[in-house]
Design an enzyme around this catalytic site. Structure first.
Site, short mmCIF file in Angstrom:
data_model
loop_
_atom_site.label_atom_id
_atom_site.label_comp_id
_atom_site.label_asym_id
_atom_site.label_seq_id
_atom_site.Cartn_x
_atom_site.Cartn_y
_atom_site.Cartn_z
N CYS A 31 0.83 -1.22 0.00
CA CYS A 31 0.00 0.00 0.00
C CYS A 31 0.86 1.26 0.00
CB CYS A 31 -0.90 0.04 1.23
SG CYS A 31 -1.49 -1.56 1.75
N ASP A 63 -1.83 -2.23 7.93
CA ASP A 63 -2.92 -2.93 8.63
C ASP A 63 -2.97 -4.39 8.26
OD1 ASP A 63 -3.86 -0.08 9.18
OD2 ASP A 63 -5.24 -1.35 10.29
N CYS A 104 -2.53 3.46 2.88
CA CYS A 104 -3.07 2.34 3.67
C CYS A 104 -4.11 2.91 4.65
CB CYS A 104 -1.92 1.65 4.40
SG CYS A 104 -2.31 0.03 5.05
N ASP A 105 -4.80 2.00 5.36
CA ASP A 105 -5.98 2.39 6.15
C ASP A 105 -5.83 3.70 6.93
OD1 ASP A 105 -6.54 -0.15 5.31
OD2 ASP A 105 -7.28 -0.85 7.25
N GLU A 441 -8.37 -4.50 16.25
CA GLU A 441 -9.46 -5.25 15.62
C GLU A 441 -9.50 -6.66 16.17
OE1 GLU A 441 -8.84 -4.97 11.41
OE2 GLU A 441 -9.63 -2.93 11.34
N SER A 466 -12.65 -6.18 12.09
CA SER A 466 -12.20 -5.97 10.72
C SER A 466 -13.37 -5.96 9.76
CB SER A 466 -11.24 -7.09 10.37
OG SER A 466 -11.28 -7.36 9.00
FE1 FES Z 1 -3.01 -1.45 3.48
FE2 FES Z 1 -5.04 -3.23 3.46
S1 FES Z 1 -3.07 -3.42 4.40
S2 FES Z 1 -4.97 -1.22 2.67
#
Ligand code: FES
Length: 553
Positions: A31, A63, A104-105, A441, A466
């Site tokens: 990501c 993540d 990423c998240d 999570e 999640s």
């Molecule tokens: Fe980065 Fe899913 S681990 S978006």
């Protein structure tokens, strides 16, 4: 100092706007690994405008890689460090404008919180979604979910049957799948947290149209980066600042988009955090109100089958916006970084083609209302968040089994201590923003529940769960156990009722007086972390219904 850094003359130094370019770049995560390169292309486009582009990095946490291990406790707080970094560099270096490149998240809300704090003209460039892979041994497309399914089949001894001609051993198939399911850069491909937040941020007007659906390794992503210099010039000339765009109207639009595309439940936490940072009065009740009126129309993973790349191939998020504006659900007058409104941005964009299967029509939705339900009751007076797609039903009642950390539930599951023959509500507590710390999570437990075929079980927690979790799960319970919320008063055997139709989560047979009585006997626990970044976080963080931000005093 500036001559040494490459500025040619005093005129450039004094007159050219200084534009910070903050990438959440680091090498060890698909990501994030390409965000430095995108930053270079962006810098070139900034330089072409005669501006001074200054690249720098924030931190980032994967993540995917931290999922299910202790590292996950650091994930949510990484959002705050990203916001702190961007605010710090922009203000300390007196930058005139800012371009942020998350992938990423937690990068996503972290970057928006950073630009909302400094409120100087800014543009967001999403790193983009990953492409799907291809398995030679199976001769078919695979994606980031295939390895965990393959591992399950490998353990059960059925993986060899996946190959039609029987030419490959189970080990060869597993290795092929693991090596080729994520073929390069980009965020997790379904409507998981990063893609959900990218969609939200585009709907908020902070990106160029199409940013959230253009794959990381597509020419469209490069073209977007090449246009950013021009875009930041428009923002500077028209003095368009993040808080001019982050209005209540824009957040209403973002909520509509989350419900329409089935965005991750983490979106609730992060959208609240972004709104809090921009000082917009957005509450959990706004989510429920919008969920009630918005049809869920996206057949996308994890609840459906398509990926963001599939959506890109049929028009992308601008085509979805076009549909929602035409249907009167999105307010197309909201302004964006292009200096134009959402409706003007997507006017010339193609409509979703006939026959495509990624996005349903508004008259034929997957579900007539949104998938997110906000629950309240004597267990969660400050609110709780459930993802209800309808598959798991709307009501659940069972006896409480209480665990003061997810690891204790996992041990009980491993030992076979959770029965299959009576309704049980598993209560996982002391996992909230403060108590976790970091609101991890509950992935291992929910995965084991699914794998173990527990249809008699619901899971409630003050932590998160999640987007890939299935079943009756309620998270983000506020107030959390660590601050003496009523979830801390639940005892083994108490009856817990979850009623998603009436938005309730409660102990129907335990009176308010009894809960107060139990809480009077409750003693605060020592936080599991007492020094370092997580300890600072635990002391500063607000509750999940306020977005779990760290600058609210
Ligand atoms: Fe980065 Fe899913 S681990 S978006």
């Amino acid at each position: 100092m500036l001559y040494a850094a490459g500025v040619p003359d005093e005129e450039a130094m004094q007159k050219s706007p200084h534009v910070g370019i903050a990438s959440a770049w680091w090498e060890g995560n698909p990501c994030n690994m390409h965000l430095g390169d995108l930053g270079k292309t962006i810098k070139d486009s900034v330089d072409r405008e005669g501006f001074l582009g200054w690249r720098y990095n924030t931190i980032g946490v994967s993540d995917g890689i931290t999922m299910g291990n202790e590292g996950m406790r650091f994930s949510l707080q990484s959002r705050e460090i990203i916001a702190d970094s961007i605010e710090t560099v922009t203000c300390a270096q007196a930058h005139d404008a800012c371009i942020v490149v998350p992938g990423c998240d937690k990068n996503m809300p972290g970057c928006v919180m950073g630009i909302a704090r400094h409120n100087r003209p800014s543009v967001v460039v999403y790193g983009g979604t990953q492409r799907g892979g291809f398995s030679k041994t199976l001769q078919k497309p695979i994606d980031m979910n295939t390895p965990s399914e393959a591992r399950g089949a490998f353990t059960l001894g059925t993986l060899k049957d996946w190959s039609k001609d029987g030419k490959y051993s189970a080990e060869e198939i597993l290795s092929d799948i693991e090596k080729h399911s994520v073929p390069g850069a980009g965020a997790c491909g379904g409507m998981y947290t990063a893609n959900s937040l990218a969609t939200v941020i585009e709907t908020l007007g902070l990106t160029l149209p199409g940013s959230s659906s253009a794959p990381a390794e597509s020419p469209a992503k490069l073209r977007e980066c090449e246009r950013i210099g021009e875009t930041i010039r428009i923002c500077l000339e028209k003095n368009i600042r993040p808080r001019d765009l982050l209005t209540k109207k824009a957040f209403e639009n973002a909520l509509v988009m989350i419900m329409a595309v089935g965005g991750s439940t983490n979106s609730v936490l992060h959208v609240l955090a972004m709104a809090k940072t921009a000082e917009i009065n957005l509450t959990l009740d706004d989510f429920q109100r919008v969920s009630n009126k918005t049809p869920f129309i996206a057949n996308m993973a994890p609840s459906g089958k398509h990926t963001m790349e599939d959506l890109f191939n049929v028009g992308g998020i601008p085509s979805v916006m076009k549909l929602l504006i035409a249907g009167g659900l999105l307010d197309g007058t909201a302004m964006t970084v292009t200096g134009k409104s959402l409706a003007e941005n997507v006017e010339a964009w193609p409509s979703l083609p006939q026959g495509q299967e990624v996005i349903r029509s508004l008259s034929n939705p997957i579900k007539s209302s949104g998938h997110i339900e906000i629950l309240r009751g004597n267990i969660a007076p400050g609110g709780a968040v459930a993802k209800i797609t309808g598959k798991e039903g709307l009501h659940f009642e069972g006896k409480a089994r209480v665990f003061d950390k997810e690891e204790f539930l996992c041990t009980a599951l491993d030992k076979g201590e959770i029965p299959h023959d009576e309704n049980i509500v598993l209560v996982v507590r002391y996992e909230g923003p403060k108590g976790g710390p970091g609101m991890p999570e509950q992935l291992r437990a929910s995965g084991t529940l699914k794998g173990g075929g527990f249809t008699n079980v619901a899971l409630i927690t003050d932590g998160r769960y999640s987007g890939a979790s299935h079943g009756f799960i309620v998270g983000h319970i506020v107030p959390e156990a660590a601050v003496g919320g009523p979830i801390a008063a639940i005892r083994d055997g108490d009856i817990i009722r979850i009623d998603a139709e009436n938005n309730k989560i409660e102990m129907p047979h335990v009176s308010d007086e009894e809960i107060q009585e139990r809480l009077r006997a409750w003693k605060p626990r020592r936080l599991p972390v007492t020094r370092g970044t997580l300890a600072k976080y635990a002391h500063l963080v607000s509750n999940a219904s306020e977005g779990a931000v760290t600058d609210l005093f």
